[in-house]
Design an enzyme around this catalytic site. Structure first.
Site, PDB file in Angstrom:
ATOM      1  N   TYR A   1       0.842  -1.195   0.000  1.00 52.81           N
ATOM      2  CA  TYR A   1       0.000   0.000   0.000  1.00 52.81           C
ATOM      3  C   TYR A   1       0.882   1.252   0.000  1.00 52.81           C
ATOM      4  O   TYR A   1       1.570   1.542   0.971  1.00 52.81           O
ATOM      5  CB  TYR A   1      -0.948   0.019   1.201  1.00 52.81           C
ATOM      6  CG  TYR A   1      -1.815  -1.217   1.369  1.00 52.81           C
ATOM      7  CD1 TYR A   1      -2.080  -2.082   0.305  1.00 52.81           C
ATOM      8  CD2 TYR A   1      -2.382  -1.534   2.601  1.00 52.81           C
ATOM      9  CE1 TYR A   1      -2.865  -3.211   0.471  1.00 52.81           C
ATOM     10  CE2 TYR A   1      -3.176  -2.664   2.771  1.00 52.81           C
ATOM     11  CZ  TYR A   1      -3.404  -3.497   1.701  1.00 52.81           C
ATOM     12  OH  TYR A   1      -4.187  -4.613   1.873  1.00 52.81           O
TER      13      TYR A   1
ATOM     14  N   HIS B   1       0.838 -11.998   1.522  1.00 51.97           N
ATOM     15  CA  HIS B   1      -0.264 -11.299   0.852  1.00 51.97           C
ATOM     16  C   HIS B   1      -0.832 -12.159  -0.294  1.00 51.97           C
ATOM     17  O   HIS B   1      -2.049 -12.262  -0.467  1.00 51.97           O
ATOM     18  CB  HIS B   1       0.288  -9.970   0.320  1.00 51.97           C
ATOM     19  CG  HIS B   1      -0.701  -8.856   0.242  1.00 51.97           C
ATOM     20  ND1 HIS B   1      -0.332  -7.544   0.195  1.00 51.97           N
ATOM     21  CD2 HIS B   1      -2.053  -8.847   0.175  1.00 51.97           C
ATOM     22  CE1 HIS B   1      -1.407  -6.776   0.101  1.00 51.97           C
ATOM     23  NE2 HIS B   1      -2.460  -7.547   0.087  1.00 51.97           N
TER      24      HIS B   1
ATOM     25  N   SER C   1     -12.401  -6.087   2.656  1.00 48.18           N
ATOM     26  CA  SER C   1     -13.436  -5.478   1.802  1.00 48.18           C
ATOM     27  C   SER C   1     -14.844  -5.921   2.226  1.00 48.18           C
ATOM     28  O   SER C   1     -15.656  -6.333   1.383  1.00 48.18           O
ATOM     29  CB  SER C   1     -13.192  -5.789   0.321  1.00 48.18           C
ATOM     30  OG  SER C   1     -11.939  -5.308  -0.112  1.00 48.18           O
ATOM     31  N   PRO C   2     -15.159  -5.830   3.531  1.00 42.11           N
ATOM     32  CA  PRO C   2     -16.480  -6.292   3.975  1.00 42.11           C
ATOM     33  C   PRO C   2     -17.622  -5.415   3.471  1.00 42.11           C
ATOM     34  O   PRO C   2     -18.777  -5.817   3.541  1.00 42.11           O
ATOM     35  CB  PRO C   2     -16.369  -6.212   5.509  1.00 42.11           C
ATOM     36  CG  PRO C   2     -15.347  -5.150   5.751  1.00 42.11           C
ATOM     37  CD  PRO C   2     -14.352  -5.286   4.645  1.00 42.11           C
TER      38      PRO C   2
ATOM     39  N   GLY D   1     -16.753  -0.437  -0.591  1.00 43.50           N
ATOM     40  CA  GLY D   1     -17.588   0.760  -0.439  1.00 43.50           C
ATOM     41  C   GLY D   1     -18.873   0.706  -1.243  1.00 43.50           C
ATOM     42  O   GLY D   1     -19.808   1.466  -0.985  1.00 43.50           O
ATOM     43  N   PHE D   2     -18.972  -0.227  -2.184  1.00 43.05           N
ATOM     44  CA  PHE D   2     -20.131  -0.285  -3.081  1.00 43.05           C
ATOM     45  C   PHE D   2     -21.419  -0.594  -2.309  1.00 43.05           C
ATOM     46  O   PHE D   2     -22.495  -0.090  -2.652  1.00 43.05           O
ATOM     47  CB  PHE D   2     -19.879  -1.352  -4.151  1.00 43.05           C
ATOM     48  CG  PHE D   2     -20.824  -1.299  -5.302  1.00 43.05           C
ATOM     49  CD1 PHE D   2     -20.762  -0.255  -6.219  1.00 43.05           C
ATOM     50  CD2 PHE D   2     -21.769  -2.295  -5.505  1.00 43.05           C
ATOM     51  CE1 PHE D   2     -21.635  -0.203  -7.303  1.00 43.05           C
ATOM     52  CE2 PHE D   2     -22.640  -2.250  -6.580  1.00 43.05           C
ATOM     53  CZ  PHE D   2     -22.568  -1.207  -7.485  1.00 43.05           C
TER      54      PHE D   2
HETATM   55  N1  NAP Z   1      -5.466  -9.067   1.902  1.00 41.31           N
HETATM   56  C1  NAP Z   1      -5.811  -8.455   0.806  1.00 41.31           C
HETATM   57  O1  NAP Z   1      -5.511  -8.871  -0.310  1.00 41.31           O
HETATM   58  C2  NAP Z   1      -6.631  -7.186   0.914  1.00 41.31           C
HETATM   59  C3  NAP Z   1      -7.269  -6.675  -0.231  1.00 41.31           C
HETATM   60  C4  NAP Z   1      -8.034  -5.509  -0.091  1.00 41.31           C
HETATM   61  C5  NAP Z   1      -8.147  -4.900   1.142  1.00 41.31           C
HETATM   62  N2  NAP Z   1      -7.490  -5.406   2.223  1.00 41.31           N
HETATM   63  C6  NAP Z   1      -7.587  -4.753   3.547  1.00 41.31           C
HETATM   64  O2  NAP Z   1      -8.948  -4.714   3.930  1.00 41.31           O
HETATM   65  C7  NAP Z   1      -9.307  -3.394   4.301  1.00 41.31           C
HETATM   66  C8  NAP Z   1     -10.780  -3.156   4.033  1.00 41.31           C
HETATM   67  O3  NAP Z   1     -11.121  -3.394   2.691  1.00 41.31           O
HETATM   68  P1  NAP Z   1     -11.367  -2.246   1.630  1.00 41.31           P
HETATM   69  O4  NAP Z   1     -10.896  -0.949   2.189  1.00 41.31           O
HETATM   70  O5  NAP Z   1     -10.809  -2.744   0.358  1.00 41.31           O
HETATM   71  O6  NAP Z   1     -12.927  -2.219   1.403  1.00 41.31           O
HETATM   72  P2  NAP Z   1     -14.217  -1.966   2.297  1.00 41.31           P
HETATM   73  O7  NAP Z   1     -13.864  -1.956   3.714  1.00 41.31           O
HETATM   74  O8  NAP Z   1     -15.217  -2.934   1.828  1.00 41.31           O
HETATM   75  O9  NAP Z   1     -14.671  -0.529   1.788  1.00 41.31           O
HETATM   76  C9  NAP Z   1     -13.905   0.614   1.917  1.00 41.31           C
HETATM   77  C10 NAP Z   1     -14.664   1.752   1.276  1.00 41.31           C
HETATM   78  O10 NAP Z   1     -15.902   1.934   1.930  1.00 41.31           O
HETATM   79  C11 NAP Z   1     -16.059   3.262   2.366  1.00 41.31           C
HETATM   80  N3  NAP Z   1     -16.728   3.198   3.688  1.00 41.31           N
HETATM   81  C12 NAP Z   1     -16.233   2.690   4.837  1.00 41.31           C
HETATM   82  N4  NAP Z   1     -17.140   2.764   5.808  1.00 41.31           N
HETATM   83  C13 NAP Z   1     -18.244   3.338   5.289  1.00 41.31           C
HETATM   84  C14 NAP Z   1     -19.495   3.683   5.813  1.00 41.31           C
HETATM   85  N5  NAP Z   1     -19.837   3.445   7.070  1.00 41.31           N
HETATM   86  N6  NAP Z   1     -20.393   4.278   4.974  1.00 41.31           N
HETATM   87  C15 NAP Z   1     -20.079   4.527   3.685  1.00 41.31           C
HETATM   88  N7  NAP Z   1     -18.901   4.201   3.129  1.00 41.31           N
HETATM   89  C16 NAP Z   1     -17.983   3.615   3.929  1.00 41.31           C
HETATM   90  C17 NAP Z   1     -14.661   3.836   2.454  1.00 41.31           C
HETATM   91  O11 NAP Z   1     -14.709   5.222   2.225  1.00 41.31           O
HETATM   92  P3  NAP Z   1     -13.491   6.214   2.553  1.00 41.31           P
HETATM   93  O12 NAP Z   1     -12.288   5.619   1.883  1.00 41.31           O
HETATM   94  O13 NAP Z   1     -13.937   7.476   1.941  1.00 41.31           O
HETATM   95  O14 NAP Z   1     -13.337   6.285   4.013  1.00 41.31           O
HETATM   96  C18 NAP Z   1     -13.952   3.083   1.322  1.00 41.31           C
HETATM   97  O15 NAP Z   1     -14.179   3.726   0.092  1.00 41.31           O
HETATM   98  C19 NAP Z   1      -8.345  -2.521   3.492  1.00 41.31           C
HETATM   99  O16 NAP Z   1      -8.234  -1.221   4.034  1.00 41.31           O
HETATM  100  C20 NAP Z   1      -7.078  -3.325   3.571  1.00 41.31           C
HETATM  101  O17 NAP Z   1      -6.397  -3.065   4.780  1.00 41.31           O
HETATM  102  C21 NAP Z   1      -6.754  -6.547   2.125  1.00 41.31           C
END
Ligand code: NAP
Length: 331
Positions: free
Chosen positions: A65, A134, A214-215, A219-220
Site C-alpha cells: 500500500y 499477501h 473489503s467487507p 464501499g459499493f
Molecule cells: N489481503 C488483501 O488482499 C486485501 C485486499 C483488499 C483490502 N485489504 C484490507 O482490507 C481493508 C478493508 O477493505 P477495503 O478498504 O478494500 O474495502 P471496504 O472496507 O469494503 O470498503 C472501503 C470503502 O468503503 C467506504 N466506507 C467505509 N465505511 C463506510 C461507511 N460506514 N459508509 C459509507 N462508506 C464507507 C470507504 O470510504 P473512505 O475511503 O472514503 O473512508 C472506502 O471507500 C483494506 O483497508 C485493507 O487493509 C486486504
C-alpha cells in the site's frame, strides 16, 4: 459509544477486537493510483487515533500500500503507544528498491527476510503482531515461504503468521509448516467465494481465525456510489470489473434491495452489510480514512440480526450474485 467486543483470532493466543481498521485507503495505492479517492493525512491520523479510543486497536496495512507509504503512516499513529495496537502487515506482492510493485510476486526466503526488515523500518517498530503472506508466489513452494516466515517468529520479529487469499488446500499446507493464526480474504455479501469454495469451513476446522477484507464490497455496499462517475478519475475501482459498465448497474440493483431492508431497520446499508459479515462469526476490517465512517462501522457491531433478517439478506445477495470478476486481469 460502546467499545468493541474482543475475540480470539486463531488458536495461538492472539486476541483482537471483532472489527479492525483497514488502512489501505489512507495513502495512495499502487504505483501512483489512489485507492478509493484522495486521502487527507490529517483526517487519516485522526481516524487512527479515534480507532484506538473505540477499541479498534487492530490495524491492517501492507508494504504494497503506497507502496510503503501506508506502513509509514501507521508508524506515525502508533509511535509512543506501540503496545496498545495489534499491527498486521503483509508482503509478497514484489516491491522493488524503487518502492514500486514489479507486477509480480515473491515468496523466496531471502525476500521474506528483506520484506520484514523493510516493514519493521517503515513501521518504526521491532516486532509485527501478525505477518501475512499477501499472495502466494507461484514460483516458490508455499512450504519454503512459510518456513522462512516461521524463522521470523523464532527470532521475535513477528508474533503470529497469516495467509491471504489462499485455497483450503493451501491453508492446510501452510498450517502444517507453522501454525497459521489468521486467514485474510475478501468476504462480504458481495463476495461469498470463501463460503462457496469451503475456505471458511477449512479455516474453522483448522482453528485458524478468519479476517474479512473489503467487507463493504470496496464501499459499493454503502449505496453511496450511484454511477461509475462517482469514482474520482484515478480511483482504483474504475479498473475492477465489478464496478464497470453493465456490471456496475446490475450490481447496483442488489444494493438497492439492501437499501430497502436497511431502511426498515433504521441503519445504513453499509452498517447492515457489516453486521451480516460479523454475524458469520468472523473478524472484519472495514476500511476508511474518515472518523465518521469509523464510528458508524463500530456502531454496526451492535446491530443484532435475527434469523428472518439473515435469511432476507441471503435471498437478496445469494452466493455468486455479484456480476464481474473481483480483480482486474493479471492482478
Ligand atoms: N489481503 C488483501 O488482499 C486485501 C485486499 C483488499 C483490502 N485489504 C484490507 O482490507 C481493508 C478493508 O477493505 P477495503 O478498504 O478494500 O474495502 P471496504 O472496507 O469494503 O470498503 C472501503 C470503502 O468503503 C467506504 N466506507 C467505509 N465505511 C463506510 C461507511 N460506514 N459508509 C459509507 N462508506 C464507507 C470507504 O470510504 P473512505 O475511503 O472514503 O473512508 C472506502 O471507500 C483494506 O483497508 C485493507 O487493509 C486486504
Amino acid at each position: 459509544m460502546s467499545t468493541l467486543k474482543r475475540v480470539a483470532l486463531g488458536t495461538q493466543g492472539l486476541e483482537v477486537p471483532v472489527e479492525g481498521l483497514g488502512c489501505m485507503g489512507m495513502t495512495g495505492g499502487i504505483n501512483g493510483m489512489s485507492v478509493y479517492g484522495e486521502a487527507d493525512e490529517k483526517e487519516s491520523l485522526a481516524t487512527l487515533h479515534r480507532a484506538l479510543e473505540l477499541g479498534v486497536d487492530m490495524l491492517d496495512t501492507a508494504d504494497l500500500y503506497g507502496p510503503m507509504l501506508n506502513e509509514r503512516l501507521v508508524a506515525k499513529a502508533i509511535a509512543g503507544r506501540r503496545d496498545q495496537f495489534t499491527v498486521a502487515t503483509k508482503f509478497g506482492f514484489e516491491v522493488n528498491d524503487h518502492e514500486q510493485w514489479t507486477g509480480g510476486y515473491n515468496g523466496r526466503p531471502e525476500y521474506v527476510r528483506k520484506s520484514v526488515e523493510r516493514s519493521l523500518r517503515n513501521l518504526g517498530t521491532d516486532y509485527i503482531d501478525l505477518y501475512y503472506l499477501h499472495r502466494i508466489d507461484p514460483a516458490t513452494p508455499l512450504e519454503d515461504t512459510v518456513g522462512a516466515m516461521s524463522r521470523l517468529v523464532e527470532e521475535g520479529k513477528v508474533r503470529y503468521l497469516g495467509l491471504s487469499e489462499v485455497s483450503a488446500d493451501e491453508l492446510q499446507r501452510g498450517h502444517a509448516v507453522h501454525p497459521i493464526t489468521a486467514l485474510e480474504s475478501e468476504y462480504s455479501l458481495f463476495d461469498r467465494r470463501v463460503e462457496e469454495e469451503g475456505i471458511l469451513q477449512a479455516a474453522a476446522d483448522l482453528g485458524i481465525g478468519f479476517v474479512a477484507y473489503s467487507p463493504l464490497g470496496r464501499g459499493f455496499l454503502s449505496g453511496e456510489i450511484k454511477t461509475p462517475d462517482d469514482f474520482e478519475p484515478n480511483d482504483s475501482r474504475r479498473f475492477f470489473p465489478r464496478y464497470q459498465g453493465e456490471n456496475f448497474y446490475k450490481n447496483l440493483e442488489l444494493v438497492e434491495k439492501l437499501k430497502t431492508l436497511a431502511a426498515t431497520k433504521n441503519v445504513t446499508p453499509a452498517q447492515l452489510s457489516l453486521a451480516w459479515v460479523l454475524a458469520q462469526g468472523v473478524v472484519a476490517i472495514p476500511g476508511t480514512k474518515r472518523r465518521k465512517y469509523l464510528e458508524a462501522n463500530v456502531a454496526a457491531a451492535s446491530i443484532a440480526l435475527n434469523a428472518t433478517e439473515l435469511a432476507e439478506l441471503d435471498a437478496i445477495m445469494p452466493i455468486g450474485s455479484a456480476v464481474g470478476a473481483a480483480y482486474p486481469a493479471g492482478f
